[in-house]
Scaffold this active site. Structure first.
Site, PDB file in Angstrom:
ATOM      1  N   HIS A   1       0.804  -1.222   0.000  1.00  0.00           N
ATOM      2  CA  HIS A   1       0.000   0.000   0.000  1.00  0.00           C
ATOM      3  C   HIS A   1       0.848   1.290   0.000  1.00  0.00           C
ATOM      4  O   HIS A   1       0.332   2.338   0.364  1.00  0.00           O
ATOM      5  CB  HIS A   1      -0.967   0.037   1.189  1.00  0.00           C
ATOM      6  CG  HIS A   1      -2.114  -0.920   1.076  1.00  0.00           C
ATOM      7  ND1 HIS A   1      -1.992  -2.266   1.274  1.00  0.00           N
ATOM      8  CD2 HIS A   1      -3.430  -0.736   0.800  1.00  0.00           C
ATOM      9  CE1 HIS A   1      -3.160  -2.863   1.129  1.00  0.00           C
ATOM     10  NE2 HIS A   1      -4.051  -1.955   0.837  1.00  0.00           N
TER      11      HIS A   1
ATOM     12  N   GLY B   1      -0.623  -2.969  -5.775  1.00  0.00           N
ATOM     13  CA  GLY B   1      -1.642  -3.972  -5.483  1.00  0.00           C
ATOM     14  C   GLY B   1      -2.993  -3.337  -5.193  1.00  0.00           C
ATOM     15  O   GLY B   1      -4.035  -3.946  -5.412  1.00  0.00           O
ATOM     16  N   HIS B   2      -2.976  -2.128  -4.684  1.00  0.00           N
ATOM     17  CA  HIS B   2      -4.222  -1.373  -4.469  1.00  0.00           C
ATOM     18  C   HIS B   2      -4.104  -0.050  -5.227  1.00  0.00           C
ATOM     19  O   HIS B   2      -3.335   0.823  -4.856  1.00  0.00           O
ATOM     20  CB  HIS B   2      -4.456  -1.110  -2.984  1.00  0.00           C
ATOM     21  CG  HIS B   2      -5.870  -0.677  -2.669  1.00  0.00           C
ATOM     22  ND1 HIS B   2      -6.552   0.273  -3.412  1.00  0.00           N
ATOM     23  CD2 HIS B   2      -6.734  -1.070  -1.706  1.00  0.00           C
ATOM     24  CE1 HIS B   2      -7.760   0.441  -2.900  1.00  0.00           C
ATOM     25  NE2 HIS B   2      -7.903  -0.364  -1.864  1.00  0.00           N
TER      26      HIS B   2
ATOM     27  N   HIS C   1     -11.623  -7.043  -5.939  1.00  0.00           N
ATOM     28  CA  HIS C   1     -11.872  -6.130  -4.824  1.00  0.00           C
ATOM     29  C   HIS C   1     -12.528  -4.848  -5.352  1.00  0.00           C
ATOM     30  O   HIS C   1     -11.985  -4.148  -6.201  1.00  0.00           O
ATOM     31  CB  HIS C   1     -10.522  -5.824  -4.181  1.00  0.00           C
ATOM     32  CG  HIS C   1     -10.593  -4.998  -2.939  1.00  0.00           C
ATOM     33  ND1 HIS C   1     -10.422  -3.637  -2.943  1.00  0.00           N
ATOM     34  CD2 HIS C   1     -10.815  -5.349  -1.657  1.00  0.00           C
ATOM     35  CE1 HIS C   1     -10.519  -3.188  -1.701  1.00  0.00           C
ATOM     36  NE2 HIS C   1     -10.758  -4.204  -0.895  1.00  0.00           N
TER      37      HIS C   1
ATOM     38  N   GLU D   1     -14.061  -8.974  -0.197  1.00  0.00           N
ATOM     39  CA  GLU D   1     -14.706  -7.696  -0.509  1.00  0.00           C
ATOM     40  C   GLU D   1     -14.805  -7.481  -2.014  1.00  0.00           C
ATOM     41  O   GLU D   1     -14.538  -6.398  -2.514  1.00  0.00           O
ATOM     42  CB  GLU D   1     -13.870  -6.557   0.134  1.00  0.00           C
ATOM     43  CG  GLU D   1     -13.396  -6.924   1.535  1.00  0.00           C
ATOM     44  CD  GLU D   1     -12.392  -5.943   2.146  1.00  0.00           C
ATOM     45  OE1 GLU D   1     -12.047  -4.960   1.507  1.00  0.00           O
ATOM     46  OE2 GLU D   1     -11.984  -6.179   3.301  1.00  0.00           O
TER      47      GLU D   1
ATOM     48  N   GLU E   1     -19.089  -2.504   0.551  1.00  0.00           N
ATOM     49  CA  GLU E   1     -18.278  -1.613   1.375  1.00  0.00           C
ATOM     50  C   GLU E   1     -18.628  -0.159   1.086  1.00  0.00           C
ATOM     51  O   GLU E   1     -18.820   0.238  -0.062  1.00  0.00           O
ATOM     52  CB  GLU E   1     -16.797  -1.880   1.076  1.00  0.00           C
ATOM     53  CG  GLU E   1     -15.866  -1.038   1.921  1.00  0.00           C
ATOM     54  CD  GLU E   1     -14.390  -1.358   1.688  1.00  0.00           C
ATOM     55  OE1 GLU E   1     -14.082  -2.425   1.148  1.00  0.00           O
ATOM     56  OE2 GLU E   1     -13.557  -0.512   2.058  1.00  0.00           O
TER      57      GLU E   1
ATOM     58  N   CYS F   1     -16.709   2.352   1.121  1.00  0.00           N
ATOM     59  CA  CYS F   1     -15.682   2.892   0.219  1.00  0.00           C
ATOM     60  C   CYS F   1     -15.948   2.532  -1.238  1.00  0.00           C
ATOM     61  O   CYS F   1     -15.600   3.304  -2.137  1.00  0.00           O
ATOM     62  CB  CYS F   1     -14.299   2.359   0.582  1.00  0.00           C
ATOM     63  SG  CYS F   1     -13.595   3.093   2.061  1.00  0.00           S
TER      64      CYS F   1
ATOM     65  N   CYS G   1     -10.635   2.526   6.566  1.00  0.00           N
ATOM     66  CA  CYS G   1     -10.693   3.291   5.318  1.00  0.00           C
ATOM     67  C   CYS G   1     -12.024   4.013   5.156  1.00  0.00           C
ATOM     68  O   CYS G   1     -12.081   5.115   4.599  1.00  0.00           O
ATOM     69  CB  CYS G   1     -10.459   2.376   4.126  1.00  0.00           C
ATOM     70  SG  CYS G   1     -11.457   0.875   4.154  1.00  0.00           S
ATOM     71  N   CYS G   2     -13.117   3.390   5.589  1.00  0.00           N
ATOM     72  CA  CYS G   2     -14.443   3.922   5.258  1.00  0.00           C
ATOM     73  C   CYS G   2     -14.788   5.236   5.953  1.00  0.00           C
ATOM     74  O   CYS G   2     -15.251   6.167   5.287  1.00  0.00           O
ATOM     75  CB  CYS G   2     -15.526   2.882   5.547  1.00  0.00           C
ATOM     76  SG  CYS G   2     -15.420   1.429   4.470  1.00  0.00           S
TER      77      CYS G   2
END
Lengths: 648, 648
Positions: free
Chosen positions: B136, B187-188, B264, B316, B332, B334, B412-413
């Site tokens: 990340h 990766g994200h 995801h 997710e 989610e 997000c 995160c949300c």
């Protein structure tokens, strides 16, 4: 005098039923060879077992890395137990020599002090007994003992029994409250019921006492399992045990105080079975009451119509009363095997026939569903609604397989189903000092003794036709009682003995027939057995407004191959006529298919994802087959609970 | 000439809407202080954040162990971004000094080469850039850049922007195809859309080119992420990434070739947003076509009626077309924020209003549901059916919380919802060289410039009443176009300008009004907006035979506090009258409650688990409230999709 119900030896029992006879023969003829090849890693393209290789490594005869599940020794033990039942029934004799040779290998893998577990003795010999929560050493010992008891009964050979006893003796020395003994209990129960078996077969009470010990110390404070994990600084073999919940292993309180079925369903069933054994052995009314309460909680609030249990897909466990989702649950095949074991013991303990209702439900539905007709493909998880596309793409549903698998990395179920189907006779018959019990209308023959009389019973069951013929042959005029369980779905039973209508008393759910004369007599029982729509209790949210189809003990389902896809769009009136049709030729057992008419609903929203409803229905002619036999043809969707078009 | 649609600055926008104005004020007045306390670990009894402490550790000013999620720096960045939007709207000024001081700390935590990530710089400085699949770092950089851009726009202060640029410059140096550069990608995803923002705000094209680079190399063979994991001998930070599926991170093929929304959901949305940015920046029709295809797949096959996405509770992620289970999914918060971002960019790219349909759906339902009215409790997962007892007891449902939480270990949300609600104006208005776009009928005022004219628009929206008044004030007689999105649910729109009925052309879903004179004009748009029953596409098995209630953009739900428990037993006719009732006083926004009559069904099976159906219905009077506001009163069950009593 209190009766002592027990299970007669399988060598007197022959299964002639077209369905269960098929499975009993198949296990002996096909499954025993197939699983032996699997255990030896000789089947390409499947999950490897490593099982036999591990024993060779442990015996010092193979120089390799010990692989496979930590508890995979038990796959071999259950295979041996299955083979024992086949041998006892006079089948699969060509594998007796194979088994004897393998038993010698097991003996060589056993350590001088009796310890026997290929994982700990090869991988971490310094960690024996330090990880009871995850290590499955006592679980493995339990399955070894069960196999040994069965093999001894079947063959009279005591090699495996002696191995098992040596290990059991070590366990009796290691565990206990005495000086230098370990006050621990297993994370996965199984040793308890096995030690009871061992005590009974050897006549040595101390084994039963150690079983009782493991039950008695379980769930005390501080919690042994939590302390053990803490003592390892939280180090775990299985990461999913982080934040370990003692309910998972039914160690949240002493077993006798438990009132709801909690945690991992297989662990629960094996423990409750041992509790029922202990209640019987110790005439312990508190334990018996706990067993009754737990049984009631399961069968009245936490069991699928298929006899499946364990509604959480993660950790394979029980959840809450009436929480019975149909597609994402676990319903492990082993858990239903365990439910049969528990129910059988409750009937032994109480003499009450109703315990066999759920035993029969589990056997005829989830246990059969766990294996294909050929014996070489298995379900671990047994949902009541399958949509292959979403099982395959949804990581939440990865535990659900839309087709049976040739083997599993964790392969407890295949040999567990096998040993159950190979010993199905023990769920049909029971005995006490002066009675024979018929617990299932499964066509079969039993040859047994009641006191000094030789008694032969022969059941010819046209169960779904509502007609069961029982021939009773006694070699002398010695009175005994025949107790015949009349299942709930077998309505308005009529009894005709030697052509004369009789009205036997019904006691504890059994029709009781006094037999006193020598020679053969013929009893015909007829009743009304009709396919019927079934609803779930109003509290079962997942089944609100839905109906399922049941015929006798068999739950039926729709399969895509007969009825097309998108089965949840099928609606049916709960008054719809059900037509009994010819058996589906590709399926074993000659059970009829059921036909009925329904509606296929469309919402009227076709080109968008959401829109104004304009429900429309088209007539569809539907075919249902027994759930226990699903997925023996073209793979696809499957559905048990159908939306009902209620006329309100 | 092609129009270039862009979002006007928030400093010209004031939200006056009773609902969104409430949230915008609440974010500034309550959430900013609350989350700042959380980030500083000063709220007892919640999951600890460690976020600010980590920066202090990284800056060498605190000697402690770096804790919290690997990516938790971003919680602070999103808090700063949220604060920036509040400041831009003239709110929360008392936190500007707090933020400036914190930005200085961030600067001190930055390494001399520009690197900035408290996990890697403190915990494993030798492992920078070696674990892009899980680490990340680029994700964190992206949120830093987004915060910096927002803070610079809001305050004109460039301290954070300079920090972000230094890190972005390092990234531009480290990653690329050149000699000694690293050919990896995150990766994200998140860095890509952030670099586009940075390129736009700084005018430096190279940032946009690096964003494009990350998109272009993604999904190439051999798969970078799989190779990276292999290169670490499979060593993982997150054990759930065992057997990593490249679809999880949308790296299974190049983005421009992807046709279905996979993996995801948040990663997907951030990547698709960057793809839409790239399509615009490079006028890339292939990329644009891919974006359209992906959008269509999501909104026509993989999106809940609430604008929730991601139907697998584990990982997710997206699953299969029409797989939309209502109780166990992820949805989610997000991911719905990301859907809004993607939709907004698609509208910018294409000038088509329909993209705002799903943006509005996500905003008014899932995003609002993710936060309580007070701003201090949050949902991460947003199911459409909640039964608290089974969420709490079922390990498969552990991701579903029946009540909002004060914070999360993976948080995160909460700040993502916050930044969205603080910047809701950017989803209401857009502009190009000669037009103002009104994309949502949310009461608000905008003060902007179109070429040389000062233009002020004021929306007074009685959306659910079907009446929207727009005052248009231009300070000179310079022609411009007002483009007003007419939502699908706003039926038979009528337009009255200065008292005269007009018939504007509808272009790309926008009613187009030419404005040319100076001074104020008044436009009234009326239409039919009625609460309505909605069905799902016939292919959505989970919603077969069910209806949901929608009123304008708001999906409604039943809550236990109004309607009792066991909500799945409630059945309703899809023709049932829906009565518009007074707003529920405890809920913000003055949205009306909806009342209707239905039936509560019982199966007739009460004392057993299964039995013969005898469905009975009792009349019930039901109250539905907006889904976005659920769980702001007494916690309990909640249900969106109700069984329909179909008259067939």
């Amino acid at each position: 005098m209190k009766s002592h119900i027990h299970i007669p030896p399988l060598n007197g029992i022959r299964i002639t039923d077209p369905l269960f006879g098929h499975y009993a023969d198949m296990v002996a003829e096909k499954l025993i060879p197939y699983q032996w090849e699997i255990l030896n890693d000789r089947v390409p393209g499947t999950e490897k077992s490593y099982c036999v290789a591990n024993f060779r490594i442990a015996a010092g005869e193979l120089d390799d890395v010990r692989q496979g599940a930590i508890f995979c020794d038990t796959d071999a033990y259950k295979w041996l137990e299955t083979l024992a039942y086949c041998l006892e029934a006079g089948k699969a004799q060509e594998y007796e020599a194979v088994a004897d040779e393998f038993i010698e290998l097991i003996g060589r893998a056993q350590q001088p002090d009796g310890y026997l577990n290929t994982y700990f003795s090869v991988v971490c010999p310094d960690k024996k007994w330090t990880n009871l929560s995850e290590g499955h050493e006592l679980y493995g010992a339990g399955h070894l003992i069960e196999a040994a008891a069965a093999y001894y009964k079947a063959t009279g050979k005591d090699a495996l029994l002696n191995i098992a006893r040596r290990f059991a003796d070590l366990i009796c020395t290691v565990f206990g409250d005495g000086e230098g003994q370990h006050r621990g209990y297993p994370g996965h129960q199984e040793i308890e019921l096995a030690l009871v078996k061992l005590g009974r077969i050897t006549g040595e009470r101390r084994y039963i006492e150690k079983a009782r010990y493991f039950l008695d110390i379980r769930g005390g404070e501080p919690n042994y399992i939590l302390e053990e994990i803490k003592g390892r600084n939280g180090e775990l073999i299985f990461p999913e045990f982080k934040n370990y919940d003692p309910k998972y292993s039914q160690s949240h309180m002493p077993p006798a105080l438990q009132t709801t079925a909690e945690g991992h369903a297989v662990r629960a069933m094996y423990m409750y079975s041992a509790m029922a054994d202990a209640a019987k052995e110790y005439n312990d009314s508190a334990m018996k009451a706990a067993c009754r309460t737990l049984w009631k909680n399961i069968t009245e609030k936490r069991m699928y119509i298929t006899g499946g249990i364990g509604s959480s897909g993660h950790l394979e466990r029980f959840t809450a009363d009436y929480d019975l989702p149909n597609d994402r649950m676990y319903c492990e095949s082993c858990a239903s095997v365990g439910l049969m074991m528990f129910g059988q013991r409750m009937a032994e303990l109480t003499g009450e026939a109703h315990y066999y209702d759920a035993v029969e439900r589990a056997l005829c539905n989830t246990v059969l569903a766990g294996i294909d007709a050929e014996g070489d493909r298995y379900f671990y998880v047994n949902p009541l609604e399958v949509w292959p596309d979403n099982c395959l793409s949804n990581t939440s549903m990865e535990h659900v397989k839309p087709v049976r698998q040739p083997w599993f990395a964790c392969a407890c179920c295949p040999p567990n189903i096998a040993r159950t189907l190979a010993s199905v006779g023990q769920y049909i018959y029971a005995q006490d000092e002066k009675s024979v019990y018929i617990n299932q209308f499964i066509s079969s023959v039993i040859d047994t003794r009641i006191q000094s009389a030789g008694v032969k019973l022969s059941i010819e069951s046209d169960l779904l036709g509502g007609k069961v013929d029982i021939s009773i042959l006694s070699d002398r005029a010695q009175p005994f009682t025949l107790r015949v369980r009349i299942p709930e779905y077998f309505r308005t039973p009529q009894f005709v003995l030697e052509g004369r209508s009789i009205s036997p008393v019904i006691e504890n759910g059994y029709a009781v027939l006094a037999v006193s004369r020598a020679g053969e007599q013929h009893l015909r029982i007829t009743g009304t057995v009709q396919p019927a729509w079934i609803a779930a209790n109003t509290h079962v949210r997942a089944d609100a407004g839905k109906v399922a189809l049941q015929y006798g003990p068999y739950v039926y389902c729709l399969e895509q191959t007969d009825n097309g896809s998108e089965l949840p769009n099928i609606f049916v009136r709960s008054e719809a006529d059900i037509r009994i049709d010819a058996p589906t030729s590709e399926l074993p057992g000659q059970l009829p298919a059921l036909k009925f008419d329904g509606k296929r609903i469309s919402s009227g929203v076709e080109n968008a994802l959401y829109g104004s409803p304009s429900f429309q229905a088209s007539d569809v002619h539907l075919t249902a087959v027994p759930y226990g036999l699903w997925c023996n043809r073209e793979p696809g969707e499957m559905l048990v609970w159908l939306h009902s078009l209620m006329s309100l």
